[in-house]
Design a protein around this motif. Structure first.
Motif, mmCIF file in Angstrom:
data_model
loop_
_atom_site.group_PDB
_atom_site.id
_atom_site.type_symbol
_atom_site.label_atom_id
_atom_site.label_comp_id
_atom_site.label_asym_id
_atom_site.label_seq_id
_atom_site.Cartn_x
_atom_site.Cartn_y
_atom_site.Cartn_z
ATOM 1 N N SER A 22 0.858 -1.178 0.000
ATOM 2 C CA SER A 22 0.000 0.000 0.000
ATOM 3 C C SER A 22 0.891 1.224 0.000
ATOM 4 O O SER A 22 1.554 1.517 0.990
ATOM 5 N N GLU A 23 0.925 1.918 -1.106
ATOM 6 C CA GLU A 23 1.807 3.066 -1.265
ATOM 7 C C GLU A 23 1.058 4.346 -0.945
ATOM 8 O O GLU A 23 -0.120 4.480 -1.259
ATOM 9 N N PRO A 24 1.768 5.326 -0.391
ATOM 10 C CA PRO A 24 1.178 6.653 -0.315
ATOM 11 C C PRO A 24 0.872 7.101 -1.743
ATOM 12 O O PRO A 24 1.640 6.825 -2.662
ATOM 13 N N GLY A 25 -0.222 7.764 -1.948
ATOM 14 C CA GLY A 25 -0.579 8.165 -3.299
ATOM 15 C C GLY A 25 -1.646 7.281 -3.895
ATOM 16 O O GLY A 25 -1.987 7.410 -5.063
ATOM 17 N N SER A 26 -2.186 6.340 -3.094
ATOM 18 C CA SER A 26 -3.243 5.479 -3.613
ATOM 19 C C SER A 26 -4.600 6.173 -3.570
ATOM 20 O O SER A 26 -5.607 5.581 -3.923
ATOM 21 N N GLU A 27 -4.604 7.436 -3.166
ATOM 22 C CA GLU A 27 -5.852 8.193 -3.126
ATOM 23 C C GLU A 27 -6.040 8.950 -4.448
ATOM 24 O O GLU A 27 -5.106 9.112 -5.232
ATOM 25 N N GLN A 28 -7.245 9.411 -4.692
ATOM 26 C CA GLN A 28 -7.517 10.216 -5.879
ATOM 27 C C GLN A 28 -6.863 11.579 -5.723
ATOM 28 O O GLN A 28 -6.924 12.196 -4.665
ATOM 29 N N ARG A 29 -6.221 12.028 -6.818
ATOM 30 C CA ARG A 29 -5.507 13.298 -6.791
ATOM 31 C C ARG A 29 -5.717 14.053 -8.087
ATOM 32 O O ARG A 29 -6.238 13.513 -9.055
ATOM 33 N N LYS A 30 -5.249 15.301 -8.105
ATOM 34 C CA LYS A 30 -5.377 16.140 -9.294
ATOM 35 C C LYS A 30 -4.022 16.542 -9.882
ATOM 36 O O LYS A 30 -3.945 16.916 -11.057
ATOM 37 N N ALA A 31 -2.958 16.492 -9.096
ATOM 38 C CA ALA A 31 -1.637 16.954 -9.560
ATOM 39 C C ALA A 31 -0.636 15.814 -9.511
ATOM 40 O O ALA A 31 -0.566 15.077 -8.523
ATOM 41 N N PHE A 32 0.160 15.700 -10.597
ATOM 42 C CA PHE A 32 1.105 14.597 -10.715
ATOM 43 C C PHE A 32 2.424 15.094 -11.309
ATOM 44 O O PHE A 32 2.450 16.125 -11.991
ATOM 45 N N SER A 33 3.482 14.352 -11.068
ATOM 46 C CA SER A 33 4.780 14.708 -11.641
ATOM 47 C C SER A 33 5.444 13.466 -12.229
ATOM 48 O O SER A 33 5.343 12.372 -11.674
ATOM 49 N N LYS A 84 9.042 10.679 -4.850
ATOM 50 C CA LYS A 84 9.023 12.089 -5.256
ATOM 51 C C LYS A 84 8.265 12.284 -6.569
ATOM 52 O O LYS A 84 7.639 13.318 -6.788
ATOM 53 N N PHE A 85 8.355 11.300 -7.457
ATOM 54 C CA PHE A 85 7.643 11.342 -8.729
ATOM 55 C C PHE A 85 6.584 10.249 -8.765
ATOM 56 O O PHE A 85 6.737 9.200 -8.144
ATOM 57 N N ASP A 86 5.553 10.498 -9.562
ATOM 58 C CA ASP A 86 4.515 9.486 -9.762
ATOM 59 C C ASP A 86 4.884 8.519 -10.884
ATOM 60 O O ASP A 86 4.338 7.417 -10.964
ATOM 61 N N GLY A 87 5.794 8.941 -11.741
ATOM 62 C CA GLY A 87 6.256 8.106 -12.833
ATOM 63 C C GLY A 87 7.632 8.546 -13.265
ATOM 64 O O GLY A 87 8.107 9.620 -12.892
ATOM 65 N N VAL A 88 8.290 7.707 -14.092
ATOM 66 C CA VAL A 88 9.643 8.030 -14.517
ATOM 67 C C VAL A 88 9.944 7.308 -15.822
ATOM 68 O O VAL A 88 9.407 6.230 -16.099
ATOM 69 N N THR A 89 10.813 7.892 -16.629
ATOM 70 C CA THR A 89 11.316 7.225 -17.822
ATOM 71 C C THR A 89 12.478 6.334 -17.397
ATOM 72 O O THR A 89 13.389 6.778 -16.692
ATOM 73 N N VAL A 90 12.463 5.076 -17.859
ATOM 74 C CA VAL A 90 13.401 4.097 -17.319
ATOM 75 C C VAL A 90 13.506 2.917 -18.291
ATOM 76 O O VAL A 90 12.578 2.652 -19.054
ATOM 77 N N SER A 222 1.958 1.925 -9.327
ATOM 78 C CA SER A 222 0.745 1.148 -9.590
ATOM 79 C C SER A 222 -0.445 1.593 -8.746
ATOM 80 O O SER A 222 -1.578 1.651 -9.228
ATOM 81 N N ALA A 223 -0.201 1.900 -7.472
ATOM 82 C CA ALA A 223 -1.299 2.330 -6.605
ATOM 83 C C ALA A 223 -1.866 3.669 -7.065
ATOM 84 O O ALA A 223 -3.087 3.879 -7.082
ATOM 85 N N THR A 224 -0.974 4.588 -7.459
ATOM 86 C CA THR A 224 -1.416 5.883 -7.960
ATOM 87 C C THR A 224 -2.218 5.713 -9.242
ATOM 88 O O THR A 224 -3.264 6.348 -9.434
ATOM 89 N N LEU A 225 -1.745 4.845 -10.119
ATOM 90 C CA LEU A 225 -2.430 4.610 -11.387
ATOM 91 C C LEU A 225 -3.809 4.000 -11.168
ATOM 92 O O LEU A 225 -4.786 4.394 -11.818
#
Length: 355
Positions: A22-33, A84-90, A222-225
């Motif tokens: 269970s990751e922080p960020g599993s809630e509904q949000r409006k701003a992402f990085s 710190k980021f919700d996603g990354v190029t990797v 994944s949790a954020t998504l």
């Protein structure tokens, strides 16, 4: 590649936490990085922000997305892993060995390209890779460069013990290879191109010999998504609109590529050269097919076996310790410890015109 795609992992990775957490960020949000670093196949992201394409798609889904450059590639992944980021190029390997092996559940929602010559093994005074035997090889250890070396040695009927690696950062490798004592190295563009220009240097092996094995991805927590599918839809829309634009041969396409070159610190000619050795999945249908193909499972088996053999799954008893999920329900490794997921659903929405 245009980046230091280095999988150097700071500190021990705790595989005990590899179950879906269970990751922080599993809630509904409006701003992402989203974090990115310089590489030909990832330059559509900063260009899209500069050109207003990011805002266009974010506005469509009622969210905001900030695309953030990190000058050091491994640091961008570390920052993503730390939340710190919700996603990354990797790359596929680094997605596996850093966030996934560390227990952070990540979803690869865009397969952007594969290296088709952007990574290479260089020798001084020899063209045949067999001549590498007994040499010191300068490279970023435990990275895709190290993986390329292992695959090259395998194809040349050589063993890893036939060479000695010298850990060298992307920032230092051009200078290190200019020394007369350095006669072998593995690098990516643009460093690769610079090093190939030195007198007596030959490229003995490159990533076009292992097509599809060095993949460049966009991964999202994944949790954020799951809590915010609009993020995945917006990112897919941004990617495919931008890539379609850069593929055009008219004035707008040319200007888009020139702008990407400027953002990468390259000339348009140099950037186009790097794109020529980058197999872009510009068509979302092709990307969906690649994500569902048996070849991807084979590739990830090679990558995870290499990673385990080189100690990148800290504390693991086998390569199965980190689970990898594929479309269609296929799982590689422990299905109870899946922390890397190839999710084709957003690419498929793009392919079906449903974004």
């Amino acid at each position: 590649m245009l980046i230091a795609r280095v999988a150097m992992i700071a500190g021990a990775l705790c595989l005990a936490s590899c179950s879906r957490n269970s990751e922080p960020g599993s809630e509904q949000r409006k701003a992402f990085s989203i974090g990115w670093s310089i590489y030909a196949g990832w330059m559509p992201w900063p260009y899209a922000q500069q050109a207003g394409i990011v805002k266009k798609w974010a506005d469509k889904y009622g969210i905001s997305i900030n695309v953030v450059q990190v000058n050091d590639y491994v640091e961008s992944i570390n920052q993503y892993t730390a939340g710190k980021f919700d996603g990354v190029t990797v790359t596929n390997m680094d997605a596996l060995t850093i966030p996934a092996a560390g227990g952070k559940d990540s979803s690869a929602i865009i397969i952007g390209d594969y290296s088709n010559g952007n990574d290479g093994i260089l020798l001084k005074g020899a063209k045949d890779l067999a001549a590498i035997k007994g040499r010191k090889v300068y490279l970023a250890e435990l990275s895709v460069s190290h993986y390329l070396l292992a695959r090259g040695l395998e194809k040349a009927d050589l063993k890893p013990t036939d060479v000695r690696t010298v850990n060298t950062s992307d920032a230092d490798i051009v200078g290190a290879f200019s020394s007369p004592d350095a006669t072998a190295a593995v690098a990516w563009n643009p460093q690769l191109s610079v090093m190939k220009g030195q007198a007596g240097v030959h490229e003995a092996f490159d990533s076009s010999r292992i097509p599809g094995e060095i993949l460049d991805l966009l991964v999202v927590d994944s949790a954020t998504l799951k809590a915010n599918p609009a993020l995945g839809k917006a990112l897919a829309g941004i990617w495919y609109e931008t890539v379609a634009l850069m593929q055009r041969q008219d004035a707008q396409g040319k200007e888009a590529r020139a702008a990407m070159a400027r953002l990468a610190g390259a000339t348009p000619a140099a950037f186009d050269s790097q794109l020529s050795t980058t197999f872009l999945y510009a068509d979302p249908k092709a990307a969906v097919a690649a994500s569902s193909a048996p070849a991807l499972v084979k590739t990830m088996t090679l990558v995870r076996d290499f990673s385990f053999a080189h100690g990148l799954f800290k504390g693991a008893a086998s390569a199965d310790a980190v689970g990898i999920a594929f479309p269609g329900g296929k799982t590689l490794g422990d299905p109870a410890r899946v922390t890397l997921r190839f999710d084709e659903s957003f690419m498929k929405l793009a392919a079906d015109g449903k974004l």
